[in-house]
Structure formats: structure tokens, C-alpha cells
Design an enzyme around this catalytic site. Structure first.
Site, PDB file in Angstrom:
ATOM      1  N   ALA A  80      -2.875  -5.565   0.102  1.00  0.00           N
ATOM      2  CA  ALA A  80      -2.115  -4.779  -0.863  1.00  0.00           C
ATOM      3  C   ALA A  80      -0.617  -4.860  -0.619  1.00  0.00           C
ATOM      4  CB  ALA A  80      -2.555  -3.314  -0.814  1.00  0.00           C
ATOM      5  N   TYR A  98       1.457  13.368  16.285  1.00  0.00           N
ATOM      6  CA  TYR A  98       1.309  13.035  14.866  1.00  0.00           C
ATOM      7  C   TYR A  98       2.571  13.386  14.072  1.00  0.00           C
ATOM      8  CZ  TYR A  98      -0.845  11.927  10.457  1.00  0.00           C
ATOM      9  OH  TYR A  98      -1.122  11.337   9.249  1.00  0.00           O
TER      10      TYR A  98
END
Length: 404
Positions: A116, A243
Site C-alpha cells: 500500500a 507507546y
């Protein structure tokens, strides 16, 4: 014929083979668990492009889009075909099952297997929209998690890393040995160095999402009111050092900044909009690679039990907001928030208490380990209820053909 009896073989959370029948049943179960709309989707349905459609939240976006909104259009993923020695990837088999769902629902979906990030895939998608779907795209859902990206302009290849920013991070994490026995261990991850942040942002930030919009806009296929959403995650303070405050968090912040830029641009050109959609924790092939996330998710399930909201229900809610069936619920940063169930004070306090108490000796009473182990196996088509794993299964499943 290449029928085999398949048993799970794994190295940690990574499995060497996938089970076609289990993957198919998993997709069918997602369809059944997705709430049906008040009325059947009318007409031919809106044209959608879903990038990263074969796994995790991207798969949920595809199944929910079919059932809730009656979408047609193009689905893009990057999967490996079966070989004489190995099965296909789980996403390959899930895509085949999703194609059958679309056929049964009478919806025209074309499934592309390719990178992609590349311009040839973008060209192929634009060609399909022009030639097959009337030259009008209504929705784009961007759900890509990848370790590397090659910039089509420069040819430079960037690699994403999972590192804290500023200083090393020491956190608890959950592991399983070869017999499936759980262990809670402390691991330390060194801080980002050199261009780690820039590399990760180049892969996981908003650059490719914006390039898709540039490409499709240049081809003139963005319909009036075109809407795009990139899927994201914020998560708990227990995991934020690795994170949200780490390299991946920097990429997510770039994604959100890109959404604001695209939203202004699309509003001015086609009366459209761009948003990020923040989702709750789930067991995915991407999330299990992040230190601490496996432990956190197991503890979260231990607190919430069946009230943990699965991706398919979150994506059903997203499609309702994107299509206007429900009003957009945006936070102060302009993000759709579908993670409120996870981040309430009482839930986070309960998870934090269990996190502090979690050791190898205590973890069985704090986390839902049976559920977590089964969820990891289900990523590869194993441990799916209703599947006979003693029976031989055909592994040479073809990629869905783009029928006329």
C-alpha cells in the site's frame, strides 16, 4: 490438492502456519456478532477504500462496513500466498472468507494484494475507482501497521522501532513458554537514538495516508463529501512510556496532525473531512509485539470480562458516525473516541491494582489468561469454536478474483 492436518506451531506470539477453516469461521463469527442496521442498506452502497483490510481493526472495518453500511469498493492488504511447505498467512485466508461474505451480501468488492505504500498500488486503486465504481470514492479507512516503508519519491526505506523517548523504560510484560505456562517478567527497552523517531514517524505517521489523498485527488475521484478516517490508539498510563510517549506515540501524533491538515483541505475542496478514530485495546498481531501490552490487555479482560468491547462492535459504531447514522462524537483534538469504555477511572484503577500485584505466581488470578491465549491463537485461525482441528483442510486457497 494440498490438504493437511494443521496444529499450532509457534515461537512466542508468532505462529508458523495459519488454519484456513479457522480463519473462515472467525470472519463468519465477526459477521454474526456485528449488530445489524435498523434497515437493510439501500441501493448499491457507498464506495469505500480500506487500506490494511485483512487483519485487526482493518478487517473489522471491512466486515462492519459491509454489514452496517453496505459498502462496495476496493480493499488493500499485503499477504503471503501458500507454498508447498507453508500455509498462506492468516490474512490471506481471512480475505478469501471476506470475499465470500461480500458475494453473499451482493456487494462488489475488489481485493488487492500489494504494498500500500507504493505508487503502483495507488494507481491500480484509482484505475478501479474510475473504471468499475463510476469515478467516485466516498470513504477511505486507513489501518496500516508495518515495520518498514519505502518512500516512492526518494527510494529511501525507513524502519519503525518500539522505543521510549528520553530514557530507558523498564516495564512488566507477559510471556508464555513452549508449554503455554505464563510468566511475568520485567524487561528494559533502551531509549530512541539517532533518527529512530524520524524513521518511525516516516513509517507509521501520516505521510502515506496523505499521499493516498494526494494521489486520489489528482485523479479526480474524491466524491463530494468524501470522508477519511485513520485508525489510532492512545491507551493507558500503564503503557504510555513505551507507546503514547514513545516512538510509536510520536507517529500517532503526526497522524493526528495530518488529519487536521487533511480535514481543512478536504473541507475546502470537496466538502469532506478527515479524522482519526481512537479505539480500545485488542489482541492483534501488532499489539502483541509491544512490551507490556499483552499483560495490560490480559488484565483489562480480567477486570471487564465480556464487557471488553471487541473491534467489530467499535467499527460498527465508527461506520455509523462516518455515514451520519449517528452524530460524530469528537474530543477536543477532533478525534473520534471509541475507547471510553477502557479509560474510565474505575476500570483503569482496577487494572493498575492488578498490574502492581502481577507476578508469575499471581497472574493466573488477575488476568484472563485462557481468553488471552485463545485470542492469540485465533489470530492464526486456531482455537476458533466450531472448527474440527483433527480434520485435514485444504491450504491452497486462491486469492479472490476480481469478477466482472
Amino acid at each position: 490438492m494440498t490438504e493437511r492436518v494443521l496444529t499450532p506451531r509457534n515461537r512466542g506470539f508468532l505462529f508458523l502456519d495459519s488454519h484456513p477453516a479457522g480463519c473462515r469461521r472467525l470472519v463468519d463469527d465477526m459477521w454474526q456478532s456485528c449488530p445489524a442496521p435498523a434497515g437493510a442498506p439501500e441501493g448499491t452502497g457507498p464506495v469505500a477504500l480500506i487500506i490494511g483490510s485483512s487483519a485487526g481493526y482493518g478487517l473489522a472495518a471491512t466486515v462492519a462496513g459491509l454489514k452496517r453500511a453496505g459498502i462496495r469498493g476496493v480493499l488493500v492488504s499485503f499477504e503471503k500466498a501458500p507454498t508447498p511447505r507453508r500455509t498462506a498467512t492468516a490474512g490471506w485466508y481471512r480475505t478469501a472468507a471476506t470475499a465470500d461474505l461480500a458475494t453473499a451480501a451482493g456487494r462488489d468488492l475488489v481485493f488487492l494484494n500489494g504494498d500500500a505504500f507504493s505508487d503502483p498500488v495507488k494507481d491500480q486503486v484509482a484505475d478501479l475507482i474510475e473504471e468499475r465504481f463510476g469515478g467516485r470514492l466516498d470513504y477511505l479507512v486507513y489501518s496500516v501497521a508495518a515495520p518498514r516503508r519505502t518512500d516512492p519519491d526518494t527510494g529511501a526505506t525507513y524502519g519503525s522501532v518500539l522505543k521510549p523517548i528520553g530514557r530507558a523504560n523498564r516495564t512488566k510484560t507477559l510471556l508464555f513458554d513452549e508449554r503455554g505456562v505464563p510468566e511475568v517478567r520485567e524487561v528494559e527497552t533502551g531509549p530512541a537514538e539517532g533518527d529512530d523517531i524520524e524513521q518511525t514517524v516516516a513509517v507509521m505517521g501520516g505521510a502515506d495516508w496523505e499521499r493516498w489523498i494526494d494521489h486520489l485527488s489528482a485523479r479526480g475521484v474524491l466524491g463530494d463529501g468524501f470522508t477519511t478516517a485513520a485508525l489510532s490508539y492512545i491507551g493507558s498510563s500503564l503503557t504510555e512510556a513505551i507507546y503514547r510517549q514513545g516512538t510509536i506515540g510520536a507517529a500517532k501524533a503526526h497522524l493526528e496532525a495530518t488529519a487536521r491538515t487533511l480535514d481543512e483541505r478536504l473541507g475546502a475542496t470537496v466538502g469532506g473531512r478527515a479524522v482519526t478514530s481512537v479505539h480500545g485495546a485488542a489482541v492483534t498481531q501488532s499489539s502483541t509485539a509491544i512490551p507490556g501490552i499483552a499483560l495490560y490487555t490480559g488484565l483489562l479482560r480480567g477486570v471487564l470480562g465480556p464487557d471488553l468491547v471487541p473491534p467489530i462492535r467499535q467499527l460498527a459504531a465508527l461506520w455509523d458516525q462516518l455515514t451520519g447514522a449517528e452524530p460524530l462524537a469528537l474530543d477536543d483534538e477532533g478525534r473520534i473516541r471509541l475507547d471510553a469504555w477502557e479509560l474510565t477511572e474505575d476500570v483503569q484503577a482496577a487494572v493498575a491494582d492488578r498490574w502492581a500485584a502481577a507476578t508469575t505466581d499471581t497472574i493466573a488470578g488477575l488476568a484472563d489468561l485462557d481468553w488471552f491465549r485463545a485470542e492469540v491463537q485465533r489470530l492464526y485461525g486456531f482455537s476458533v469454536p466450531g472448527v474440527d482441528y483433527t480434520a485435514a483442510v485444504e491450504t491452497d486457497v486462491p486469492w479472490p478474483a476480481a469478477t466482472p
